[in-house]
Structure formats: structure tokens, C-alpha cells
Design an enzyme around this catalytic site. Sequence first.
Site, PDB file in Angstrom:
ATOM      1  N   SER A  20     100.635 -64.760 -12.008  1.00 27.98           N
ATOM      2  CA  SER A  20     100.947 -66.086 -11.522  1.00 27.98           C
ATOM      3  C   SER A  20     100.459 -67.210 -12.428  1.00 27.98           C
ATOM      4  O   SER A  20     100.900 -68.345 -12.272  1.00 27.98           O
ATOM      5  CB  SER A  20     100.335 -66.272 -10.129  1.00 27.98           C
ATOM      6  OG  SER A  20      98.919 -66.252 -10.204  1.00 27.98           O
ATOM      7  N   SER A  60      96.933 -61.644 -12.397  1.00 34.51           N
ATOM      8  CA  SER A  60      97.552 -62.925 -12.752  1.00 34.51           C
ATOM      9  C   SER A  60      97.019 -63.623 -13.997  1.00 34.51           C
ATOM     10  O   SER A  60      97.590 -64.633 -14.412  1.00 34.51           O
ATOM     11  CB  SER A  60      97.455 -63.899 -11.586  1.00 34.51           C
ATOM     12  OG  SER A  60      98.473 -63.618 -10.675  1.00 34.51           O
ATOM     13  N   LYS A 100      94.790 -74.051 -14.636  1.00 35.70           N
ATOM     14  CA  LYS A 100      95.764 -73.630 -13.616  1.00 35.70           C
ATOM     15  C   LYS A 100      95.609 -74.522 -12.385  1.00 35.70           C
ATOM     16  O   LYS A 100      94.491 -74.844 -11.984  1.00 35.70           O
ATOM     17  CB  LYS A 100      95.491 -72.168 -13.261  1.00 35.70           C
ATOM     18  CG  LYS A 100      96.504 -71.537 -12.319  1.00 35.70           C
ATOM     19  CD  LYS A 100      96.123 -70.076 -12.039  1.00 35.70           C
ATOM     20  CE  LYS A 100      97.158 -69.346 -11.206  1.00 35.70           C
ATOM     21  NZ  LYS A 100      96.794 -67.930 -10.970  1.00 35.70           N
TER      22      LYS A 100
HETATM   23  N1  GLN Z   1     101.253 -60.187  -8.905  1.00 37.88           N
HETATM   24  C1  GLN Z   1     100.182 -60.089  -7.963  1.00 37.88           C
HETATM   25  C2  GLN Z   1     100.581 -60.738  -6.654  1.00 37.88           C
HETATM   26  O1  GLN Z   1     101.667 -61.183  -6.575  1.00 37.88           O
HETATM   27  C3  GLN Z   1      98.930 -60.683  -8.503  1.00 37.88           C
HETATM   28  C4  GLN Z   1      98.803 -62.135  -8.290  1.00 37.88           C
HETATM   29  C5  GLN Z   1      97.489 -62.671  -8.752  1.00 37.88           C
HETATM   30  O2  GLN Z   1      96.721 -62.008  -9.449  1.00 37.88           O
HETATM   31  N2  GLN Z   1      97.195 -63.877  -8.319  1.00 37.88           N
HETATM   32  O3  GLN Z   1      99.824 -60.791  -5.733  1.00 37.88           O
END
Ligand code: GLN
Length: 492
Positions: A150, A174, A75
Amino acid sequence: MTEKDLPALNIADLQSLLRRREVSPREVLDALRARIEDVDGEVDAYLSTNFEAATKEAEKANVDLPLGGVPIAIKDIISVAGEPCTCASKILRGYRALYDATVIQKLRAAGAIPFGKTNMDEFAMGSSTENSGVKLTRNPWDLSRVPGGSSGGSAAAVAADAAFGALGTDTGGSIRQPAALSGIVGFKPSYGRVSRFGLVAFASSLDQAGPLTKTVRDAALIMNAIAGHDPQDSTCLNEPVPDYTAALGRDLRGVRLGLPKEYMIEGIEPQVKSAIDAAIAQLETLGAEIVDVSLPQTDYAIAVYYILATAEASANLARFDGVRYGHRAEDPKDLLDHYGRTREEGFGPEVKRRIILGTYVLSSGYYDAYYLRAQKVRELIRQDFAKAFEKVDVLISPTSPVPAFKLGERMDDPLQMYLADIFTSPANLAGICGISVPCGFAETDGHRLPVGLQLLGKAFDEGRILQIAHAYEQSTDWHKTRSPIAASMRDV
Ligand code: GLN
């Protein structure tokens, strides 16, 4: 096995071939590169690749190491020395990492080859990868849908057989949520299990890196490589790392699985609900006992998460000022204009929304009402889990209340997007570990959309959720079903 079929292998099977010298790391890398060329025009999982450097690594790879010669996608929030590290943000366009994150050093020490950086929601803020400041990534099961986020690029790459495995990060879901929406395995370690050194920080008290893979065993293999103490990260605990593959294969007799009653909410899509019900029945036939438990503070989890995560993000993202990294506004009038325009031009709308929210909840006059109170409720959430784990070994739930949604469908409604983190973000608040494993499909518009089962375990009890997830996985065929775009590449 033809070269064209190599990318369909999971890591464990690939390793056997490599160790028996039936394929060389170079052949594996070439086959993966060809696959990425074939599918990534449609999926768009990668932001950058460096096959020149990876080829050099492959030529000297030691296949007898635990991940020897295995290419791993990374990532774009994790530093790989000399490679772009943009967090899919315009503000970091052109920035290259100066050093390897600890997880990358550890992967390399285990023989793995990082070769490419995957797309994501900008600074990991989002659940669909649509907040990427670079491009959209498409779900390999239905190209008109999101891969989740994400870590959507990592998930889509693995689901399209355009990566054997990948690293992602999980602040509120994410890793697990994109794994669920893309039909693969996603593993979030306990807070402090894996070093955060060299990860671009989103919310430092919640962030953890972990694997996205085709199978549970592969997740255990990557965890064996990346877990463990790191003096460079003071939040990384000095606890011994067990061999996570050792418990795989044990049966589930005597295992107690908790079903949180607050998670049986109305918003769960009916086909997700029936897949989870079937998975629970399956776990029972494997010998597990199902126990009802309660997590009374569940209603507050999303609010607490979005207060604390944005507060920490507003502080962490202050460093992007156009002086040290990436984008810099042209011809500033003065210093304030320089900061203001650099950030105005460099950050996308969701990141700005979160910086504003986070600055607000930390501001004097509101700090006590929001940030401090959220910290107190976070402790109550942690206690909810501690109490539940007095009764059961592991908790089960859907990973996401809905399967993959259409690109664009939820972009105008950030609140709806936030609310879908209901099953994943509490684990980050409590610091515990979690895994998403494929458990069926929802049929929508002629497409099969994957559903993920989430297992949550006590802090530092990752071996237990891997064991249970593995037993479940091996008793089903879900992990063998490849996405249409991956299946279309098979040389049958
Ligand atoms: N969907 C969550 C957010 O928007 C989690 C994002 C993540 O785990 N980086 O913060």
C-alpha cells in the site's frame, strides 16, 4: 553536478555534498520541488506537499546532523503536525494532523525535513495503491502499471527520483512489496522496533513504519533515526538501537541463508524465479552458505493474516464516525443514520469489505472458529520461524511472486490480490524484520520491470539483514539502474 541532477542522488551521497557545503539544504529542496513538478503529473505519487514550511526548515537546517537537510517523503497514514493526514480516504478528507508522530519527531531531531505526503491504498489496505480514494499512482518503470502498495506513493516517488527517501508502513508487506515492484529498497523493522505513535492504526499487532530508499545504506541511515523506545507506544520495546551502518561492508563468509521449501510455489512468475535463482548464486559466490529449511504452516499464513488484520481493522476503524474527524454526512435523520451514511459515503469498497469480514470473524458464534483459531495458528507460524532461525541467520525468498501488474488488471479479484502477499505477510505475523532489495528485471512488453529479493531476519536482528542486503547490492548494478522516467530527467 547541476541542480537538475541533485534529485538523482541517494541520501548518503546527498549528505556528503551538504556537509561539504557544496550545496545548501535550500538548493536541494528547490531541486526536488522542480523534479516533482516535472514528473509527478505522470506518476502521481504525492497527495500533498508543503514547500513553504519545508523551505523554512531548510533555511535553518543543521547539515551536520545525521540526516541534516535531507527532505523525506511521508506516507499519508503518518501524522505530520498541521499537514493533511487522509490515509487516501474520503472519510478523512480535510483532516489535518494535530501533532507529529514519534517517527516524524525523530526524523526532525536527526535533521530531516518532511515535506510531502504520499498516496497509498486507503487505510493501507491493498497491494497496488489502486484502493486509494483519491487517485491512482503509476509505476515509474511502466506508467501503465501499478507501483505496488500500500505504500505505492512512497515507492513511486523514490523510484522516479522525486524523493530521496520515504517512510511507509508495513502490515503485511506494504513497504517491501511496493519497493520490489518499483525497483528500490524497502525495510520493515521488527514489531516493537519503531514507535507506532501517530500512525493511523490498520492492524495494531502487525503495523510497523520503515524506510523506502534507493540503497541499503540509506535504509540503515533512516533506521538509525527512527528506531528506539517510545513511552507513548507500549508495544515499542526498550532495547538499545545499534548503529545500523556499522555492519555494512562486512563480508558474507560463514553466513547461513535459509531457503524455505514451501516458498518455491508454482505461482512464481518464471522471470522472477530466475532473478531469485541468480541472486542466490551471487550470494553463494560472496561466501554465504545456502541451507534448505521448512516453514510448514505457510499454507495457512494468508488466511490467518486476512482474519487477524481485518478483525483488528474493524475495531480500529470504528472511530471514524463523522463526529470527530473528516467527512460527515449531511442532514442526518438521527444518530444511526449519521453513522451509517458517513461511513457509507466515506469508506471505499475494499475498506468496507474488510470491516465486514473483520466484524464477522469477531462476532459471537464465529469468534472461536475464526479469530481464536487464527490466533493459535499465528503462534505456530511464529514457531516455524523460530525453528528455522535455529539453523540459519536469515531467510531468502522473492518479495512478490509477480512483477508490477497492469493498472486495473487485478481489481475485480481481491482473492488473487491477497494471495500475492504469501511471502511478506508471514513476517508480520511472526513480528520479525524484512527487507526487499532489487535483484533484476522481468522483461514484459518492452519494459523492464524490477524484481525484489526478500531477506527475513530474527526479531531485532535488523543489522544482519541490512549487512547481507548491502553486500549483495554492492556486488550488483541493479540499484544503479534508474527508472526510465528518472533517467529521462538526467542532465547528461
Ligand atoms: N497487501 C496487504 C493488505 O492488503 C498488506 C497491506 C499492508 O501491509 N498495509 O492487507
